[in-house]
Design an enzyme around this catalytic site. Structure first.
Site, PDB file in Angstrom:
ATOM      1  N   GLN A 104      15.612  88.545   0.245  1.00 45.01           N
ATOM      2  CA  GLN A 104      16.610  87.894   0.768  1.00 45.01           C
ATOM      3  C   GLN A 104      16.946  87.115   2.145  1.00 45.01           C
ATOM      4  OE1 GLN A 104      19.400  91.622   0.680  1.00 45.01           O
ATOM      5  NE2 GLN A 104      17.356  92.449   0.787  1.00 45.01           N
ATOM      6  N   HIS A 122      18.970  83.595  -0.442  1.00 47.33           N
ATOM      7  CA  HIS A 122      19.525  83.233   0.976  1.00 47.33           C
ATOM      8  C   HIS A 122      18.884  81.856   1.090  1.00 47.33           C
ATOM      9  CE1 HIS A 122      20.999  87.759   1.013  1.00 47.33           C
ATOM     10  NE2 HIS A 122      21.787  87.478   0.207  1.00 47.33           N
TER      11      HIS A 122
HETATM   12  C1  BV8 Z   1      28.985  86.135  -2.182  1.00 49.50           C
HETATM   13  C2  BV8 Z   1      21.136  84.009   5.261  1.00 49.50           C
HETATM   14  C3  BV8 Z   1      30.272  85.841  -3.905  1.00 49.50           C
HETATM   15  C4  BV8 Z   1      21.981  83.645   6.370  1.00 49.50           C
HETATM   16  C5  BV8 Z   1      22.639  86.111   4.626  1.00 49.50           C
HETATM   17  C6  BV8 Z   1      34.551  89.948   2.185  1.00 49.50           C
HETATM   18  C7  BV8 Z   1      34.238  88.705   2.506  1.00 49.50           C
HETATM   19  C8  BV8 Z   1      33.510  87.858   1.672  1.00 49.50           C
HETATM   20  C9  BV8 Z   1      32.289  88.321   1.361  1.00 49.50           C
HETATM   21  C10 BV8 Z   1      32.234  89.472   0.860  1.00 49.50           C
HETATM   22  C11 BV8 Z   1      33.683  90.405   1.630  1.00 49.50           C
HETATM   23  N1  BV8 Z   1      32.941  92.063   1.819  1.00 49.50           N
HETATM   24  C12 BV8 Z   1      31.551  92.558   0.822  1.00 49.50           C
HETATM   25  C13 BV8 Z   1      31.486  90.803   0.475  1.00 49.50           C
HETATM   26  C14 BV8 Z   1      30.068  90.221   0.092  1.00 49.50           C
HETATM   27  C15 BV8 Z   1      29.201  89.665   0.995  1.00 49.50           C
HETATM   28  C16 BV8 Z   1      29.031  91.146   1.908  1.00 49.50           C
HETATM   29  O1  BV8 Z   1      27.967  91.517   1.209  1.00 49.50           O
HETATM   30  N2  BV8 Z   1      28.861  91.587   2.892  1.00 49.50           N
HETATM   31  C17 BV8 Z   1      28.757  92.538   3.393  1.00 49.50           C
HETATM   32  C18 BV8 Z   1      28.095  92.726   4.408  1.00 49.50           C
HETATM   33  C19 BV8 Z   1      29.731  93.579   3.766  1.00 49.50           C
HETATM   34  N3  BV8 Z   1      27.976  88.961  -0.013  1.00 49.50           N
HETATM   35  C20 BV8 Z   1      28.384  88.019  -0.057  1.00 49.50           C
HETATM   36  O2  BV8 Z   1      28.919  86.754   0.541  1.00 49.50           O
HETATM   37  C21 BV8 Z   1      27.216  86.582  -0.183  1.00 49.50           C
HETATM   38  N4  BV8 Z   1      27.719  86.272  -0.996  1.00 49.50           N
HETATM   39  O3  BV8 Z   1      29.574  87.672  -1.985  1.00 49.50           O
HETATM   40  O4  BV8 Z   1      29.501  85.403  -2.764  1.00 49.50           O
HETATM   41  C22 BV8 Z   1      31.960  85.750  -2.785  1.00 49.50           C
HETATM   42  C23 BV8 Z   1      32.372  85.076  -2.654  1.00 49.50           C
HETATM   43  C24 BV8 Z   1      33.320  84.503  -1.204  1.00 49.50           C
HETATM   44  C25 BV8 Z   1      33.807  85.872  -1.289  1.00 49.50           C
HETATM   45  C26 BV8 Z   1      32.809  86.946  -1.566  1.00 49.50           C
HETATM   46  C27 BV8 Z   1      32.501  87.012  -2.727  1.00 49.50           C
HETATM   47  C28 BV8 Z   1      26.516  86.073   0.504  1.00 49.50           C
HETATM   48  C29 BV8 Z   1      25.158  86.804   0.819  1.00 49.50           C
HETATM   49  C30 BV8 Z   1      24.667  86.140   2.083  1.00 49.50           C
HETATM   50  C31 BV8 Z   1      24.723  85.714   3.362  1.00 49.50           C
HETATM   51  N5  BV8 Z   1      23.218  85.187   3.904  1.00 49.50           N
HETATM   52  N6  BV8 Z   1      21.201  85.246   5.305  1.00 49.50           N
HETATM   53  C32 BV8 Z   1      21.050  84.112   7.021  1.00 49.50           C
HETATM   54  O5  BV8 Z   1      20.189  84.328   7.177  1.00 49.50           O
HETATM   55  O6  BV8 Z   1      21.763  83.751   8.633  1.00 49.50           O
HETATM   56  S1  BV8 Z   1      22.072  87.777   4.598  1.00 49.50           S
HETATM   57  C33 BV8 Z   1      21.078  88.157   5.771  1.00 49.50           C
HETATM   58  O7  BV8 Z   1      21.401  89.952   5.660  1.00 49.50           O
HETATM   59  C34 BV8 Z   1      19.883  88.034   5.842  1.00 49.50           C
HETATM   60  O8  BV8 Z   1      19.475  87.149   4.508  1.00 49.50           O
HETATM   61  C35 BV8 Z   1      19.128  89.315   5.714  1.00 49.50           C
HETATM   62  O9  BV8 Z   1      17.709  89.458   5.775  1.00 49.50           O
HETATM   63  C36 BV8 Z   1      20.073  89.981   4.578  1.00 49.50           C
HETATM   64  C37 BV8 Z   1      20.500  91.273   4.209  1.00 49.50           C
HETATM   65  O10 BV8 Z   1      19.700  91.876   5.541  1.00 49.50           O
HETATM   66  P1  BV8 Z   1      17.951  92.524   5.103  1.00 49.50           P
HETATM   67  O11 BV8 Z   1      17.262  92.087   4.917  1.00 49.50           O
HETATM   68  O12 BV8 Z   1      18.380  94.153   4.818  1.00 49.50           O
HETATM   69  O13 BV8 Z   1      17.783  93.334   7.147  1.00 49.50           O
HETATM   70  P2  BV8 Z   1      18.490  94.348   8.278  1.00 49.50           P
HETATM   71  O14 BV8 Z   1      18.466  93.579   9.480  1.00 49.50           O
HETATM   72  O15 BV8 Z   1      19.966  94.273   7.553  1.00 49.50           O
HETATM   73  O16 BV8 Z   1      18.291  95.267   7.631  1.00 49.50           O
HETATM   74  C38 BV8 Z   1      16.362  95.274   7.977  1.00 49.50           C
HETATM   75  C39 BV8 Z   1      15.877  96.745   6.937  1.00 49.50           C
HETATM   76  O17 BV8 Z   1      14.613  96.458   7.552  1.00 49.50           O
HETATM   77  C40 BV8 Z   1      16.339  97.763   7.770  1.00 49.50           C
HETATM   78  O18 BV8 Z   1      16.476  99.091   6.904  1.00 49.50           O
HETATM   79  C41 BV8 Z   1      15.580  98.540   9.012  1.00 49.50           C
HETATM   80  O19 BV8 Z   1      15.290  99.959   8.532  1.00 49.50           O
HETATM   81  C42 BV8 Z   1      14.333  97.911   7.527  1.00 49.50           C
HETATM   82  N7  BV8 Z   1      12.912  97.952   8.744  1.00 49.50           N
HETATM   83  C43 BV8 Z   1      12.935  97.401   9.591  1.00 49.50           C
HETATM   84  N8  BV8 Z   1      11.621  97.563  10.479  1.00 49.50           N
HETATM   85  C44 BV8 Z   1      10.543  97.021   9.182  1.00 49.50           C
HETATM   86  C45 BV8 Z   1      11.765  97.552   8.009  1.00 49.50           C
HETATM   87  N9  BV8 Z   1      11.795  98.028   7.283  1.00 49.50           N
HETATM   88  C46 BV8 Z   1      10.154  98.248   6.923  1.00 49.50           C
HETATM   89  N10 BV8 Z   1       8.912  97.308   7.319  1.00 49.50           N
HETATM   90  C47 BV8 Z   1       9.419  97.924   9.028  1.00 49.50           C
HETATM   91  N11 BV8 Z   1       8.133  97.454   9.984  1.00 49.50           N
END
Ligand code: BV8
Ligand code: ZN
Length: 252
Positions: A104, A122
């Site tokens: 991702q 992504h």
């Molecule tokens: C889609 C690029 C179809 C940009 C990213 C309402 C309206 C519109 C859409 C939605 C909606 N409700 C839901 C959606 C769908 C939406 C979604 O999922 N929203 C969620 C948040 C509610 N998804 C989308 O919109 C996707 N497209 O669905 O298209 C569509 C179209 C129109 C309408 C509906 C659907 C597009 C999603 C892509 C978004 N772009 N990135 C940028 O980076 O600037 S996502 C972004 O979050 C990053 O890529 C990141 O990778 C990703 C996920 O986060 P994580 O990687 O998990 O990172 P996070 O910080 O969250 O967590 C880190 C983890 O690591 C933690 O668990 C932590 O404990 C752990 N950690 C910390 N340290 C360590 C560790 N693990 C191991 N070792 C360590 N040392």
């Protein structure tokens, strides 16, 4: 961490015909790249990443969004792959069966660690494209007019705004990437799920799909996530510390 879950994870990987590695921002944290939900420290702390990483935000305030990506790009370019990325690249070398890294992340740290079979769900923060896809989707722009210091820069073809080649919230993922990730999730026997909060769809559906198709899920994360209940093995801790231990246990 006790050796038991590490050895169990290594045994599952060793016996697998097809391994999928699903990574999120946590795998890059020990490289100094803040996780997505932390990518808002300091001057960005009063913004919500999910509000900034959208076409709407870019239209409303293109300079602000562009500068946020310029800041994140600088962090990525100053960072190095960590021991977790290196262990995953080694796993790709060691594993006799099929193996695919589905990330991702928008950084290139898996590539710089030596992994070769990678799908970016992504996009790639280092690449730029025309906001209006004037030459087709994506209209990639590898050279920008250095004399033009407008933020964001202008597309050399149509004069429209230049944007990072990443998938924003509300945008669909590259069809080829998500289809390849879905197919691999359906076929794999083991899915390593590393450093993701499991909150962003459709990526968060991949471990569910894998488990439904009989795969063993191994989660590597210091925290509990919505994926944890699916995990046959949970390695609680940092990927940079735990993944090298799994590789060592593989060689036992
Ligand atoms: C889609 C690029 C179809 C940009 C990213 C309402 C309206 C519109 C859409 C939605 C909606 N409700 C839901 C959606 C769908 C939406 C979604 O999922 N929203 C969620 C948040 C509610 N998804 C989308 O919109 C996707 N497209 O669905 O298209 C569509 C179209 C129109 C309408 C509906 C659907 C597009 C999603 C892509 C978004 N772009 N990135 C940028 O980076 O600037 S996502 C972004 O979050 C990053 O890529 C990141 O990778 C990703 C996920 O986060 P994580 O990687 O998990 O990172 P996070 O910080 O969250 O967590 C880190 C983890 O690591 C933690 O668990 C932590 O404990 C752990 N950690 C910390 N340290 C360590 C560790 N693990 C191991 N070792 C360590 N040392
Ligand atoms: Zn253009």
């Amino acid at each position: 961490m006790s050796q038991e879950p590490i050895q169990y994870a290594a045994d599952l990987v060793r016996d697998a015909r097809y391994v999928v590695i699903l990574t999120g921002a946590g795998v890059s944290k020990e490289s100094g790249v803040p996780t997505f939900r932390e990518a808002m420290d300091g001057l960005w702390s009063h913004y919500d990443p999910q509000q900034l990483a959208t076409p709407h935000a870019f239209r409303a305030n293109p300079q602000l969004v562009w500068e946020w990506y310029e800041w994140r790009r600088s962090l990525v370019s100053e960072s190095m792959p960590n021991a977790g990325h290196m262990a995953l690249a080694q796993l790709e070398q060691l594993h006799p069966g099929d193996i695919l890294t589905v990330t991702q992340n928008v950084d290139d740290l898996h590539e710089r660690a030596g992994s070769q079979r990678i799908v970016h769900l992504h996009g790639n923060i280092a690449r730029n494209k025309c906001f209006d896809s004037c030459q087709g989707e994506p209209t990639l722009l590898d050279t920008l007019d250095a004399t033009n210091d407008s933020k964001p820069p202008r597309c050399p073809y149509c004069g429209g705004m230049v944007r990072p080649d990443v998938v924003w919230f509300g945008e669909t993922l590259p069809v080829h990437a998500i289809n390849r990730a879905i197919e691999a999730s359906q076929l794999c026997d083991v899915m390593l799920v590393i450093g993701t909060s499991g909150l962003v769809n459709p990526a968060a559906q991949l471990p569910i799909l894998a488990a439904q198709n009989g795969a063993s899920i191994i989660e590597v994360n210091p925290d509990t996530t919505p994926i944890t209940p699916l995990a046959k093995v949970k390695l609680t801790g940092a990927s940079g510390e735990l993944l090298p231990q799994v590789i060592m246990a593989l060689e036992v």
